[in-house]
Scaffold this active site. Structure first.
Site, PDB file in Angstrom:
ATOM      1  CE  LYS A  14       8.614  -2.376  -3.401  1.00 16.42           C
ATOM      2  NZ  LYS A  14       7.388  -3.176  -3.411  1.00 16.42           N
ATOM      3  NE  ARG A  89       6.023   2.782  -3.898  1.00 14.90           N
ATOM      4  CZ  ARG A  89       5.818   1.716  -3.135  1.00 14.90           C
ATOM      5  NH1 ARG A  89       4.800   0.936  -3.356  1.00 14.90           N
ATOM      6  NH2 ARG A  89       6.604   1.472  -2.128  1.00 14.90           N
ATOM      7  NE  ARG A 128       4.419  -7.335   4.557  1.00 15.14           N
ATOM      8  CZ  ARG A 128       4.790  -6.544   3.548  1.00 15.14           C
ATOM      9  NH1 ARG A 128       5.967  -6.706   2.995  1.00 15.14           N
ATOM     10  NH2 ARG A 128       3.988  -5.619   3.084  1.00 15.14           N
ATOM     11  NE  ARG A 134       3.620  -3.010   5.593  1.00 19.18           N
ATOM     12  CZ  ARG A 134       4.292  -2.802   4.461  1.00 19.18           C
ATOM     13  NH1 ARG A 134       5.553  -3.125   4.396  1.00 19.18           N
ATOM     14  NH2 ARG A 134       3.687  -2.295   3.411  1.00 19.18           N
ATOM     15  NE  ARG A 145       0.186  -2.351   0.442  1.00 25.99           N
ATOM     16  CZ  ARG A 145       0.594  -3.371   1.184  1.00 25.99           C
ATOM     17  NH1 ARG A 145      -0.257  -4.007   1.979  1.00 25.99           N
ATOM     18  NH2 ARG A 145       1.844  -3.741   1.169  1.00 25.99           N
TER      19      ARG A 145
END
Ligand code: ADP
Length: 191
Positions: A14, A89, A128, A134, A145
């Site tokens: 996204k 969401r 990532r 992160r 998640r």
């Protein structure tokens, strides 16, 4: 006036494609994940509220998220429309968005959903994690998640499907291939 939501599980891309799609539609991107991370980094009260949820891979409570988005969408740059990245969401968030649009005499034009299979997502997010650090890109939190997305957001994707708003985009392959598919969807939304 174009209002579009960009959906998809964590790691689907996204954030990578939102600016391209928004640029084609001539609207700003409003990314709830980015706003939350900026608030955490700035140490605001909202950031302190959100941080525990982000770190655990849970959704920030609807009333907090809804208030933040309503506030953001009242800004001048959102007048010609907006691309929402990562919102709504939950069904409750979708109801709030519908009401906000109705109150302005607007409708939602499209829901674009990026599709990538689960193991690919885990692989991308772990990759990532090595680059971006992160706090929510650890394997346990990544799996949480994905579960939260399946439980709370997939029903919303179905609802937009029933409302005939859905544009499904294959999110697999390299970034350039997905870009082409996104551009095709932008043309379909706004010929
Ligand atoms: P991803 O889709 O990869 O999980 P995001 O940057 O979109 O990444 O979101 C990161 C986190 O921000 C989410 O796990 C959640 O804690 C919070 N968040 C973002 N958008 C929402 C939302 N609409 N409702 C509740 N929490 C949200």
């Amino acid at each position: 006036m174009t209002t579009v939501v960009l959906m998809g599980p964590p790691g689907a891309g996204k954030g990578t494609h939102a600016e391209l799609l928004a640029g084609k539609l001539g609207v700003p991107v409003v990314s709830t994940g980015d706003i939350f991370r900026a608030q955490v980094a700035a140490g605001t009260e909202l950031g302190r509220t959100a941080q525990g949820y982000l770190d655990a891979g849970e959704y920030v409570p609807d009333e907090v998220t809804n208030a933040m988005v309503c506030d953001r969408l009242a800004a001048d740059d959102a007048r010609p429309g907006f691309l929402l990245d990562g919102y709504p969401r939950t069904l409750d968030q979708a109801a709030v968005l519908d009401k906000l649009l109705t109150d302005q005499g607007r409708v939602l034009d499209a829901a674009v959903v990026l599709l990538v299979d689960q193991e690919d997502l885990v692989r991308r997010l772990l990759h990532r994690a090595k680059i971006e650090h992160r706090s929510d890109d650890t394997e346990d939190v990544i799996r949480r998640r994905l579960q939260v997305y399946a439980d709370q957001t997939v029903p919303l994707v179905s609802l937009y499907g029933e409302r005939d708003l859905l544009h499904e985009v294959d999110g697999t392959g390299d970034v350039a291939e997905v870009r082409e598919r996104i551009l095709a969807v932008a043309c379909a939304i706004q010929p």
